[in-house]
Design a protein around this motif. Structure first.
Motif, short mmCIF file in Angstrom:
data_model
loop_
_atom_site.label_atom_id
_atom_site.label_comp_id
_atom_site.label_asym_id
_atom_site.label_seq_id
_atom_site.Cartn_x
_atom_site.Cartn_y
_atom_site.Cartn_z
N ALA A 1 0.83 -1.20 0.00
CA ALA A 1 0.00 0.00 0.00
C ALA A 1 0.88 1.26 0.00
CB ALA A 1 -0.92 0.00 1.21
N ARG A 2 0.36 2.32 -0.61
CA ARG A 2 1.05 3.61 -0.61
C ARG A 2 0.16 4.64 0.07
NH1 ARG A 2 1.84 6.46 -6.27
NH2 ARG A 2 -0.39 6.86 -5.89
N LEU A 3 0.72 5.39 1.02
CA LEU A 3 -0.04 6.38 1.77
C LEU A 3 0.46 7.78 1.40
CD1 LEU A 3 -0.98 6.08 5.52
CD2 LEU A 3 -0.33 8.26 4.57
N ILE A 4 -0.46 8.63 0.98
CA ILE A 4 -0.15 10.03 0.66
C ILE A 4 -1.06 10.90 1.51
CG2 ILE A 4 -0.12 11.82 -1.12
CD1 ILE A 4 0.25 9.62 -3.20
N ASN A 5 -0.49 11.62 2.46
CA ASN A 5 -1.29 12.44 3.36
C ASN A 5 -1.38 13.90 2.92
OD1 ASN A 5 -2.79 11.35 5.51
ND2 ASN A 5 -0.92 10.68 6.51
N ASP A 6 -0.64 14.26 1.87
CA ASP A 6 -0.71 15.61 1.33
C ASP A 6 -0.47 15.53 -0.18
OD1 ASP A 6 -0.52 18.26 0.58
OD2 ASP A 6 0.64 18.87 2.34
N LYS B 1 -7.37 15.57 -1.12
CA LYS B 1 -6.14 16.04 -0.47
C LYS B 1 -5.21 14.93 -0.01
CE LYS B 1 -7.50 20.34 -0.73
NZ LYS B 1 -6.85 21.28 -1.68
N SER B 2 -5.74 13.73 0.22
CA SER B 2 -4.90 12.62 0.70
C SER B 2 -5.51 11.31 0.23
CB SER B 2 -4.80 12.64 2.23
OG SER B 2 -6.09 12.59 2.82
N SER B 3 -4.69 10.25 0.24
CA SER B 3 -5.21 8.96 -0.25
C SER B 3 -4.34 7.80 0.22
CB SER B 3 -5.28 8.95 -1.78
OG SER B 3 -3.97 8.96 -2.33
N SER C 1 -10.98 14.34 1.44
CA SER C 1 -10.91 15.76 1.11
C SER C 1 -10.10 16.54 2.15
CB SER C 1 -12.33 16.34 1.04
OG SER C 1 -13.02 16.12 2.26
N LYS C 2 -9.52 15.83 3.11
CA LYS C 2 -8.70 16.48 4.15
C LYS C 2 -7.28 15.94 4.12
CE LYS C 2 -12.67 17.16 7.23
NZ LYS C 2 -13.23 16.86 8.57
N LYS C 3 -6.35 16.76 4.54
CA LYS C 3 -4.95 16.36 4.60
C LYS C 3 -4.64 15.67 5.93
CE LYS C 3 -3.17 20.15 1.70
NZ LYS C 3 -2.22 21.28 1.64
#
Length: 656
Positions: free
Chosen positions: A361-366, A389-391, A411-413
């Motif tokens: 898995a890849r986590l992008i918070n911004d 905003k994050s995924s 929709s939130k960081k």
């Protein structure tokens, strides 16, 4: 209250904790046993469905091949040198005879297996020997009686040394009894699937019962823990207060106060998540279209995981392309689904290839920070514009083979944590299993039907790539119409993908038209044209029968295909056929395909005409606007005519 007077509090705590941990462990084991059982039984059910459905497909192939052999043999026996060469016809005859024999042998082999209580599919054996059904035995007896004569007539055809009269009798018997054979196969399939479903339900009930028992025991020991630990501790603090060592106001645990609320809600959340997962497992064991399951998943975990968008992208073109195929989004992303669905990208040009290779898995918070300094991809541009905003990105892998990517986005960081990744990983794996089955079933049904449409086109060597060209024209028209105010809320990417998928089935009914009419180089007589017109209703009938069979299994695929097959020869002014519909009584999909079909037909060579230039063809279509064609669609065609002309030129270059 004091049943364990000789044990210290620490020993009681350890004992109670060990019991609770054991019960929780058993509960988890029961849950995963239920998960594995459902996955296994679902896989078994898929194998049964595919194998039994193949029997019905083979009966259709047997009838089709028998008809084809009769047609070719009829031409050979009266061959006059016109049309295809005699060698070509003989080669087609030999090829069809070989296919007929292979299909007959495959049908017989699988049927013998079914009678002995098992089926074999891709070297995997699935048994249902426990089934005991007098009705099934009765069907076998009826089937054997018909199959004996059916097989006898196939053997007559396979000898290829018969008179036309004998061949006609055998072909007629096969056609007259084909539906009976299909009905018997459907009854056999239904009985076996009901048996398999009942067996699955028995196992599920047993495991569910065990889980409920464990939950009851867990509740009992929770109460026991309260009695043996919390009450003595409360008494202890009260005693300490009585001798002035502690203050009761601070020493007494507030069992109904604020301190225990977080614990209560945390436990409640865990059980709600568990219930949601069990509900998903139940959905997986049902024959439910994936788009419905995705919506169910989207609404199931919003309380526990912060996402406002779930997207599924599937791998196409032998692993070269990834395409946004399914979307479920919150209302705040009102245009996200429409903009994303159908979007394609080369995997090698994106970072998604690394996700698939790593299988992690890849986590992008911004997301804003993530894309900064990088080439802006179209899909990232859309996501940012729509407020993502994050995924968290998960690869969908089955048996080391990647089938796609799933995205959970917010929709939130800075909202995602490690525990979110672990929880959603379970959901992603469940989605992968359901998705693969859904794709396999739909593609198998549609591919089989499309193969019949291609076979119909190949009867006329002059049509060439007609199906592919008119399919592309149809998609282009639908895409441009979707940008117009009149249809922007009607035509979305799902509609566009569907019209691309089903437009090639427009003339599937021509399989029922004789070659002497279908391939006639000159103008048809009035009687011949009346026969030719029946291809619309026959095509609708074929697709409607296929859809009715699918509805018995909880699916419906061919609704648009039926509209197109029946309506693509209706005229805007009501003078078309088969029903004489006019204006917007004609389904939009059929009106679009009518334009695309005629555009390619006019610009293509046919036995009865030359290929008109693009401008000549366009002039004819414009002249028929408001008579043959929907004038609104023609206006959109003209508005984007440069793009259609470019596509026409590319078709011509490819043919050279």
């Amino acid at each position: 209250m004091y049943r364990n007077k000789n044990k210290s509090i620490i020993n009681l705590y350890r004992e109670q904790l060990a019991i609770i941990v054991t019960l929780f462990t058993l509960l988890i084991i029961a849950f995963f046993s239920l998960l594995i059982l459902n996955i296994y039984r679902s896989h078994q059910g898929t194998i049964l469905t595919n194998s039994l459905a193949n029997q019905s497909t083979l009966t259709q192939v047997l009838a089709k091949d028998a008809n084809r052999i009769f047609e070719i043999d009829s031409v050979l026996k009266v061959y006059n040198g016109n049309g295809e060469s005699k060698n070509t016809l003989q080669n087609k005859m030999n090829s069809t005879l070989k296919e007929l024999q292979q299909s007959r042998d495959a049908y017989q082999k699988q049927y013998n297996s079914i009678k002995h209580g098992y089926i074999t599919y891709n070297n995997k054996k699935v048994s249902f020997k426990g089934i005991s059904n007098d009705e099934l035995n009765k069907i076998f007896q009826q089937h054997d009686k018909i199959w004996s004569q059916y097989n006898y007539n196939i053997n007559i055809i396979l000898t290829n040394k018969n008179t036309l009269t004998d061949l006609l009798k055998s072909t007629r018997y096969i056609n007259e009894n084909n539906q009976t054979l299909l009905n018997q196969n459907d009854k056999i399939t239904s009985i076996i699937q009901i048996y398999n479903s009942n067996q699955t339900q028995v196992y599920v009930n047993i495991l569910t019962g065990i889980g409920i028992l464990i939950l009851i025991l867990l509740g009992i020991f929770m109460i026991n823990t309260y009695i043996n630990l919390f009450l003595p501790m409360n008494q202890f603090y009260r005693g300490m207060t009585q001798i002035g060592i502690n203050d009761i106001s601070t020493a007494t645990p507030k069992f109904k106060g604020e301190e225990l609320k977080p614990i209560f809600y945390e436990v409640q959340t865990v059980f709600n998540k568990l219930k949601s997962l069990i509900n998903i497992i139940e959905d997986l064991s049902k024959n439910v279209p994936f788009r419905n399951i995705l919506d169910r998943i989207f609404n199931s975990f919003l309380e526990y995981v912060p996402y406002t968008y779930i997207g599924v992208a599937l791998i196409e073109d032998d692993g070269e392309i990834i395409k946004a195929s399914y979307v479920s989004a919150a209302k705040e992303h009102k245009d996200l689904a429409k903009r994303m669905l159908g979007l394609k990208a080369e995997i090698s040009s994106t970072s998604l290839g690394d996700v698939l290779k790593s299988k992690k898995a890849r986590l992008i918070n911004d997301l804003d920070e993530y894309v900064k300094g990088k080439k802006m991809r179209e899909y990232n541009k859309i996501l940012l514009e729509e407020g993502i905003k994050s995924s968290i990105t998960f690869p969908l892998i089955n048996n080391d083979k990647p089938i796609g990517i799933i995205f959970f986005s917010s929709s939130k960081k800075n909202v995602y944590k490690k525990e979110h990744v672990e929880f959603l990983k379970i959901v992603a794996n469940s989605i992968m299993l359901s998705l693969e089955e859904d794709i396999f079933i739909e593609d198998m049904v549609i591919s089989s039907t499309l193969a019949l449409a291609v076979l119909t086109e190949e009867r006329d060597p002059e049509t060439g790539e007609h199906l592919n060209r008119m399919k592309i024209y149809s998609r282009m028209l639908a895409e441009y119409l979707s940008k117009e105010n009149k249809y922007k809320d009607v035509i979305d990417m799902t509609y566009i993908n569907a019209i691309e998928r089903f437009s090639p089935l427009h003339d599937i009914g021509k399989v029922a038209i004789r070659d002497d009419i279908l391939l006639k180089p000159g103008k048809l007589t009035k009687e011949e044209f009346e026969i030719m017109k029946t291809h619309t209703t026959y095509g609708g009938k074929v697709l409607r029968m296929a859809d009715e069979n699918l509805k018995k299994r909880g699916r419906s695929i061919f609704a648009m295909g039926i509209e197109i097959a029946e309506g693509h020869h209706e005229w805007w002014n009501g003078t078309g056929y088969p029903y004489g519909k006019q204006g917007e009584e004609i389904p939009l999909s059929a009106r679009i395909v009518a334009v695309a079909d005629v555009l390619d037909a006019l610009t293509s060579k046919r036995p009865y005409k030359r290929a008109f230039s693009f401008q000549e063809s366009l002039d004819i279509i414009i002249e028929d606007s408001g008579k043959h064609f929907d004038p609104y669609i023609i206006n959109v065609l003209l508005k984007n005519i440069v793009k259609f002309k470019e596509r026409y030129r590319r078709f011509n270059r490819n043919q050279q």
